[in-house]
Design a protein around this motif. Structure first.
Motif, PDB file in Angstrom:
ATOM      1  N   ASP A 135       7.909  12.046  -1.174  1.00 54.97           N
ATOM      2  CA  ASP A 135       9.157  11.214  -1.836  1.00 54.97           C
ATOM      3  C   ASP A 135      10.158  11.054  -0.937  1.00 54.97           C
ATOM      4  O   ASP A 135      10.672   9.876  -0.723  1.00 54.97           O
ATOM      5  CB  ASP A 135       9.689  11.950  -3.198  1.00 54.97           C
ATOM      6  CG  ASP A 135      10.898  11.343  -3.700  1.00 54.97           C
ATOM      7  OD1 ASP A 135      10.605  10.264  -4.281  1.00 54.97           O
ATOM      8  OD2 ASP A 135      11.900  11.728  -3.388  1.00 54.97           O
ATOM      9  N   HIS A 136      10.501  11.922  -0.150  1.00 51.97           N
ATOM     10  CA  HIS A 136      11.624  11.624   0.973  1.00 51.97           C
ATOM     11  C   HIS A 136      10.928  10.758   1.941  1.00 51.97           C
ATOM     12  O   HIS A 136      11.768   9.866   2.415  1.00 51.97           O
ATOM     13  CB  HIS A 136      12.039  13.027   1.406  1.00 51.97           C
ATOM     14  CG  HIS A 136      13.040  12.847   2.575  1.00 51.97           C
ATOM     15  ND1 HIS A 136      14.260  12.535   2.231  1.00 51.97           N
ATOM     16  CD2 HIS A 136      13.185  12.952   3.943  1.00 51.97           C
ATOM     17  CE1 HIS A 136      14.972  12.549   3.216  1.00 51.97           C
ATOM     18  NE2 HIS A 136      14.342  12.737   4.391  1.00 51.97           N
ATOM     19  N   LEU A 137       9.973  10.777   2.239  1.00 50.39           N
ATOM     20  CA  LEU A 137       9.314  10.138   3.368  1.00 50.39           C
ATOM     21  C   LEU A 137       9.249   8.634   2.962  1.00 50.39           C
ATOM     22  O   LEU A 137       9.473   7.756   3.602  1.00 50.39           O
ATOM     23  CB  LEU A 137       7.857  10.483   3.800  1.00 50.39           C
ATOM     24  CG  LEU A 137       6.957   9.926   4.498  1.00 50.39           C
ATOM     25  CD1 LEU A 137       7.658   9.853   6.232  1.00 50.39           C
ATOM     26  CD2 LEU A 137       5.553  10.341   4.633  1.00 50.39           C
ATOM     27  N   VAL A 138       8.910   8.385   1.616  1.00 47.93           N
ATOM     28  CA  VAL A 138       8.906   7.044   1.020  1.00 47.93           C
ATOM     29  C   VAL A 138      10.093   6.589   1.028  1.00 47.93           C
ATOM     30  O   VAL A 138      10.269   5.279   1.492  1.00 47.93           O
ATOM     31  CB  VAL A 138       8.036   7.200  -0.119  1.00 47.93           C
ATOM     32  CG1 VAL A 138       8.284   5.785  -0.716  1.00 47.93           C
ATOM     33  CG2 VAL A 138       6.468   7.544  -0.122  1.00 47.93           C
ATOM     34  N   GLY A 139      10.829   7.334   0.550  1.00 46.22           N
ATOM     35  CA  GLY A 139      12.326   6.837   0.631  1.00 46.22           C
ATOM     36  C   GLY A 139      12.814   6.272   1.906  1.00 46.22           C
ATOM     37  O   GLY A 139      13.670   5.200   1.905  1.00 46.22           O
ATOM     38  N   ALA A 159      -2.065  18.110   0.745  1.00 48.00           N
ATOM     39  CA  ALA A 159      -1.696  16.477   1.026  1.00 48.00           C
ATOM     40  C   ALA A 159      -0.817  16.140  -0.160  1.00 48.00           C
ATOM     41  O   ALA A 159      -1.486  15.890  -1.115  1.00 48.00           O
ATOM     42  CB  ALA A 159      -2.708  15.622   1.216  1.00 48.00           C
ATOM     43  N   GLY A 160       0.502  16.115  -0.072  1.00 50.89           N
ATOM     44  CA  GLY A 160       1.181  15.641  -1.024  1.00 50.89           C
ATOM     45  C   GLY A 160       1.404  14.117  -1.064  1.00 50.89           C
ATOM     46  O   GLY A 160       1.756  13.470   0.331  1.00 50.89           O
ATOM     47  N   VAL A 161       1.351  13.278  -1.940  1.00 51.09           N
ATOM     48  CA  VAL A 161       1.372  12.082  -1.964  1.00 51.09           C
ATOM     49  C   VAL A 161       2.322  11.408  -3.003  1.00 51.09           C
ATOM     50  O   VAL A 161       2.453  12.008  -4.172  1.00 51.09           O
ATOM     51  CB  VAL A 161      -0.049  11.371  -2.355  1.00 51.09           C
ATOM     52  CG1 VAL A 161      -0.888  11.448  -1.100  1.00 51.09           C
ATOM     53  CG2 VAL A 161      -0.595  11.581  -3.613  1.00 51.09           C
ATOM     54  N   ASP A 162       3.153  10.305  -2.678  1.00 43.59           N
ATOM     55  CA  ASP A 162       4.129   9.713  -3.537  1.00 43.59           C
ATOM     56  C   ASP A 162       4.077   8.352  -3.192  1.00 43.59           C
ATOM     57  O   ASP A 162       3.896   8.010  -2.069  1.00 43.59           O
ATOM     58  CB  ASP A 162       5.416  10.520  -3.682  1.00 43.59           C
ATOM     59  CG  ASP A 162       6.245  10.103  -4.676  1.00 43.59           C
ATOM     60  OD1 ASP A 162       5.805   9.388  -5.763  1.00 43.59           O
ATOM     61  OD2 ASP A 162       7.700  10.440  -4.584  1.00 43.59           O
ATOM     62  N   SER A 163       4.725   7.451  -4.038  1.00 44.61           N
ATOM     63  CA  SER A 163       4.877   6.113  -3.732  1.00 44.61           C
ATOM     64  C   SER A 163       6.205   5.511  -4.435  1.00 44.61           C
ATOM     65  O   SER A 163       6.772   6.152  -5.408  1.00 44.61           O
ATOM     66  CB  SER A 163       3.634   5.242  -4.218  1.00 44.61           C
ATOM     67  OG  SER A 163       3.442   5.493  -5.912  1.00 44.61           O
ATOM     68  N   ALA A 164       6.374   4.224  -4.080  1.00 41.06           N
ATOM     69  CA  ALA A 164       7.657   3.674  -4.523  1.00 41.06           C
ATOM     70  C   ALA A 164       7.386   2.151  -4.116  1.00 41.06           C
ATOM     71  O   ALA A 164       6.424   1.813  -3.352  1.00 41.06           O
ATOM     72  CB  ALA A 164       8.880   3.951  -3.676  1.00 41.06           C
ATOM     73  N   PHE A 165       8.176   1.300  -4.542  1.00 34.42           N
ATOM     74  CA  PHE A 165       7.996  -0.126  -4.642  1.00 34.42           C
ATOM     75  C   PHE A 165       8.988  -0.723  -3.623  1.00 34.42           C
ATOM     76  O   PHE A 165      10.359  -0.442  -3.642  1.00 34.42           O
ATOM     77  CB  PHE A 165       7.943  -0.705  -5.751  1.00 34.42           C
ATOM     78  CG  PHE A 165       6.853  -0.520  -6.758  1.00 34.42           C
ATOM     79  CD1 PHE A 165       5.633  -0.556  -6.428  1.00 34.42           C
ATOM     80  CD2 PHE A 165       7.197   0.561  -7.789  1.00 34.42           C
ATOM     81  CE1 PHE A 165       4.652  -0.058  -7.294  1.00 34.42           C
ATOM     82  CE2 PHE A 165       6.189   1.105  -8.648  1.00 34.42           C
ATOM     83  CZ  PHE A 165       4.998   0.752  -8.507  1.00 34.42           C
ATOM     84  N   SER A 166       8.599  -1.763  -2.813  1.00 34.13           N
ATOM     85  CA  SER A 166       9.587  -2.502  -2.117  1.00 34.13           C
ATOM     86  C   SER A 166      10.858  -3.132  -2.562  1.00 34.13           C
ATOM     87  O   SER A 166      10.728  -3.385  -3.860  1.00 34.13           O
ATOM     88  CB  SER A 166       8.942  -3.461  -0.924  1.00 34.13           C
ATOM     89  OG  SER A 166       8.289  -4.384  -1.873  1.00 34.13           O
ATOM     90  N   GLN A 167      11.901  -3.237  -1.756  1.00 33.89           N
ATOM     91  CA  GLN A 167      13.097  -3.709  -2.564  1.00 33.89           C
ATOM     92  C   GLN A 167      12.831  -5.142  -3.164  1.00 33.89           C
ATOM     93  O   GLN A 167      13.595  -5.484  -4.058  1.00 33.89           O
ATOM     94  CB  GLN A 167      14.195  -3.768  -1.442  1.00 33.89           C
ATOM     95  CG  GLN A 167      14.464  -2.265  -0.926  1.00 33.89           C
ATOM     96  CD  GLN A 167      15.793  -2.453   0.026  1.00 33.89           C
ATOM     97  OE1 GLN A 167      16.715  -2.895  -0.015  1.00 33.89           O
ATOM     98  NE2 GLN A 167      15.526  -1.547   0.931  1.00 33.89           N
ATOM     99  N   ASP A 168      11.887  -6.029  -2.544  1.00 31.51           N
ATOM    100  CA  ASP A 168      11.403  -7.267  -3.073  1.00 31.51           C
ATOM    101  C   ASP A 168      10.622  -7.081  -4.295  1.00 31.51           C
ATOM    102  O   ASP A 168      10.248  -8.246  -4.933  1.00 31.51           O
ATOM    103  CB  ASP A 168      11.115  -8.112  -2.133  1.00 31.51           C
ATOM    104  CG  ASP A 168       9.838  -7.629  -1.435  1.00 31.51           C
ATOM    105  OD1 ASP A 168       9.117  -6.829  -1.927  1.00 31.51           O
ATOM    106  OD2 ASP A 168       9.553  -8.387  -0.451  1.00 31.51           O
ATOM    107  N   GLY A 169       9.848  -5.987  -4.315  1.00 33.11           N
ATOM    108  CA  GLY A 169       9.012  -5.776  -5.510  1.00 33.11           C
ATOM    109  C   GLY A 169       7.639  -6.082  -5.566  1.00 33.11           C
ATOM    110  O   GLY A 169       6.906  -6.494  -6.521  1.00 33.11           O
ATOM    111  N   GLU A 170       7.356  -6.556  -4.104  1.00 33.76           N
ATOM    112  CA  GLU A 170       5.968  -6.980  -3.871  1.00 33.76           C
ATOM    113  C   GLU A 170       5.138  -6.191  -3.199  1.00 33.76           C
ATOM    114  O   GLU A 170       4.029  -6.483  -3.359  1.00 33.76           O
ATOM    115  CB  GLU A 170       6.307  -8.420  -2.947  1.00 33.76           C
ATOM    116  CG  GLU A 170       7.009  -9.548  -3.746  1.00 33.76           C
ATOM    117  CD  GLU A 170       7.192 -10.643  -2.846  1.00 33.76           C
ATOM    118  OE1 GLU A 170       6.803 -10.946  -1.687  1.00 33.76           O
ATOM    119  OE2 GLU A 170       7.707 -11.718  -3.207  1.00 33.76           O
ATOM    120  N   ARG A 171       5.547  -4.960  -2.998  1.00 28.18           N
ATOM    121  CA  ARG A 171       4.646  -4.129  -2.162  1.00 28.18           C
ATOM    122  C   ARG A 171       4.645  -2.679  -2.792  1.00 28.18           C
ATOM    123  O   ARG A 171       5.892  -2.265  -3.098  1.00 28.18           O
ATOM    124  CB  ARG A 171       4.962  -4.117  -0.730  1.00 28.18           C
ATOM    125  CG  ARG A 171       4.464  -5.312  -0.079  1.00 28.18           C
ATOM    126  CD  ARG A 171       5.035  -5.774   1.343  1.00 28.18           C
ATOM    127  NE  ARG A 171       6.518  -6.142   1.204  1.00 28.18           N
ATOM    128  CZ  ARG A 171       7.511  -5.542   1.527  1.00 28.18           C
ATOM    129  NH1 ARG A 171       7.233  -4.657   2.485  1.00 28.18           N
ATOM    130  NH2 ARG A 171       8.706  -5.967   1.479  1.00 28.18           N
TER     131      ARG A 171
END
Length: 225
Positions: free
Chosen positions: A215-219, A41-53
């Motif tokens: 990473d692609h999924l999060v993007g 299970a590969g996991v990655d994360s990013a932040f929403s464009q408003d920086g709140e999530r």
């Protein structure tokens, strides 16, 4: 995927977060009985464009067939400021929520980040691993701590990463001539096995497929907001 409730709060002061890391770090096991991990299970994360999530993605990948078995995404409000060395307090709630959505049990969890290769030996891969109590490893794109070392230029070349006299990970070349990645133990896995899993999952690119696809999924999820 089921695991116990988180034993601490996420909205805490940085001082309290460091204390939580030090306490949970005593639970990390840099060993494991199982060595043939098929599903990762590969996991990655990013932040929403408003920086709140925080937006987290999980891709369950079959190492033998190369197939994607599941894709899950979860979003959580950020409840912790940006503090180097404490990023798991920003990212882990969304990652855990995404992992809970998996219908199948992964053999191991691969985090796009550090595990033992951390100033307090408790990066996000350790945090996720201890809370889930599953074999977990970290594969990071850059060095956080440790002496600067460079492996050979061919695929599979690796050298030990040391910090304050401890071996905290391995610097691994996943493809000929590409920049290396930084592999470390998260929980319930030894460093040699973690390194082998990363190399075997890096079938075409510098990054191993589970986290590259996450990473692609999060993007995609971030673009679709």
């Amino acid at each position: 995927m089921k695991f116990s409730p988180v034993p601490h709060r996420w909205s805490v002061s940085p001082t309290r977060a460091v204390a939580i890391q030090r306490s949970l770090a005593t639970r990390v096991r840099a060993s494991g009985g199982r060595r043939n991990f098929r599903t990762v299970a590969g996991v990655d994360s990013a932040f929403s464009q408003d920086g709140e999530r925080c937006i987290a993605g999980v891709v369950l990948w079959d190492r033998h067939s190369g197939d994607v078995l599941e894709e899950r995404v979860a979003t959580r409000l950020l409840r912790f400021p940006y503090v180097p060395g404490l990023l798991s307090f920003r990212e882990a709630p969304a990652i855990l929520a995404a992992l809970r959505k998996l219908r199948s049990e992964p053999d191991t969890i691969m985090c796009d980040g550090h595990g033992f290769a951390h100033p307090r030996r408790f990066g996000i891969a350790c945090h996720i691993g201890v809370l889930c109590d599953r074999p977990t490893l970290g594969c990071a794109k850059s060095r956080l701590v440790g002496e600067p070392v460079t492996p050979g230029v061919r695929r599979g070349a690796s050298v030990r990463l040391r910090h304050d006299g401890d071996v905290i990970g391995r610097v691994l070349r996943t493809q000929d001539g590409v920049r290396p990645v930084y592999v470390s133990v998260g929980h319930r896995i030894d460093l040699a096995t973690a390194t082998r899993v990363v190399l075997e999952c890096a079938t075409k690119y510098r990054l191993p497929e589970p986290t590259r696809l996450a990473d692609h999924l999060v993007g995609q999820a971030r673009k679709g907001e």
